[in-house]
Design a protein around this motif. Sequence first.
Motif, PDB file in Angstrom:
ATOM      1  N   THR A 164      61.044  23.098  76.646  1.00 15.12           N
ATOM      2  CA  THR A 164      61.516  21.724  76.491  1.00 15.12           C
ATOM      3  C   THR A 164      61.038  21.136  75.173  1.00 15.12           C
ATOM      4  N   GLU A 165      59.811  21.410  74.786  1.00 14.23           N
ATOM      5  CA  GLU A 165      59.296  20.929  73.501  1.00 14.23           C
ATOM      6  C   GLU A 165      60.068  21.542  72.331  1.00 14.23           C
ATOM      7  N   LYS A 166      60.389  22.845  72.435  1.00 17.88           N
ATOM      8  CA  LYS A 166      61.167  23.490  71.371  1.00 17.88           C
ATOM      9  C   LYS A 166      62.545  22.834  71.245  1.00 17.88           C
ATOM     10  N   LYS A 167      63.194  22.610  72.370  1.00 15.73           N
ATOM     11  CA  LYS A 167      64.522  21.989  72.362  1.00 15.73           C
ATOM     12  C   LYS A 167      64.464  20.566  71.812  1.00 15.73           C
ATOM     13  N   PHE A 168      63.425  19.829  72.157  1.00 13.43           N
ATOM     14  CA  PHE A 168      63.260  18.463  71.664  1.00 13.43           C
ATOM     15  C   PHE A 168      63.119  18.441  70.150  1.00 13.43           C
ATOM     16  N   HIS A 169      62.260  19.317  69.615  1.00 13.95           N
ATOM     17  CA  HIS A 169      62.063  19.352  68.165  1.00 13.95           C
ATOM     18  C   HIS A 169      63.326  19.845  67.451  1.00 13.95           C
ATOM     19  N   GLN A 170      64.065  20.737  68.086  1.00 14.19           N
ATOM     20  CA  GLN A 170      65.309  21.217  67.510  1.00 14.19           C
ATOM     21  C   GLN A 170      66.346  20.089  67.467  1.00 14.19           C
ATOM     22  N   MET A 171      66.398  19.258  68.485  1.00 17.84           N
ATOM     23  CA  MET A 171      67.362  18.167  68.530  1.00 17.84           C
ATOM     24  C   MET A 171      66.963  17.014  67.603  1.00 17.84           C
TER      25      MET A 171
ATOM     26  N   ALA B  79      52.311  29.118  85.381  1.00 18.06           N
ATOM     27  CA  ALA B  79      53.056  29.853  84.357  1.00 18.06           C
ATOM     28  C   ALA B  79      54.465  29.285  84.212  1.00 18.06           C
ATOM     29  N   ILE B  80      55.120  28.996  85.328  1.00 26.05           N
ATOM     30  CA  ILE B  80      56.467  28.424  85.275  1.00 26.05           C
ATOM     31  C   ILE B  80      56.437  27.047  84.616  1.00 26.05           C
ATOM     32  N   GLY B  81      55.452  26.243  84.971  1.00 26.91           N
ATOM     33  CA  GLY B  81      55.317  24.921  84.360  1.00 26.91           C
ATOM     34  C   GLY B  81      55.067  24.997  82.866  1.00 26.91           C
ATOM     35  N   TYR B  82      54.232  25.940  82.448  1.00 26.58           N
ATOM     36  CA  TYR B  82      53.957  26.112  81.018  1.00 26.58           C
ATOM     37  C   TYR B  82      55.213  26.549  80.280  1.00 26.58           C
ATOM     38  N   PHE B  83      55.976  27.486  80.879  1.00 28.34           N
ATOM     39  CA  PHE B  83      57.209  27.965  80.261  1.00 28.34           C
ATOM     40  C   PHE B  83      58.216  26.823  80.110  1.00 28.34           C
ATOM     41  N   ILE B  84      58.393  26.033  81.150  1.00 27.37           N
ATOM     42  CA  ILE B  84      59.325  24.906  81.090  1.00 27.37           C
ATOM     43  C   ILE B  84      58.881  23.899  80.029  1.00 27.37           C
TER      44      ILE B  84
END
Length: 88
Positions: free
Chosen positions: A69-76, A60-65
């Motif tokens: 991270t994918e959201k932040k990457f697409h936002q950047m 669960a922690i790995g999935y959350f991270i």
Amino acid sequence: MRVSVVRQAKHFGELAYIRGLVTYKLSPFEQKAFAGFIKSIPKTIYRIGSNLLTIAPPFAIGYFIFTETEKKFHQMCRKNPEDYVNDK
């Protein structure tokens, strides 16, 4: 020491004779392919349930991270509209 042709023509498992070793063979037609299959289902569910609390949190922690991270990457990767306000 003489080696006969018959001894050389045997299968790999039958090349040596070992005293005191007893082997048994069961015909494939006498075996039960799914013996105890129904009995193993509750045991499997119990084993999965008993290990769930040790395995699920890291996943669960790995999935959350990963998702954050994918959201932040697409936002950047997006362009900032404020950089192009004065362009014509």
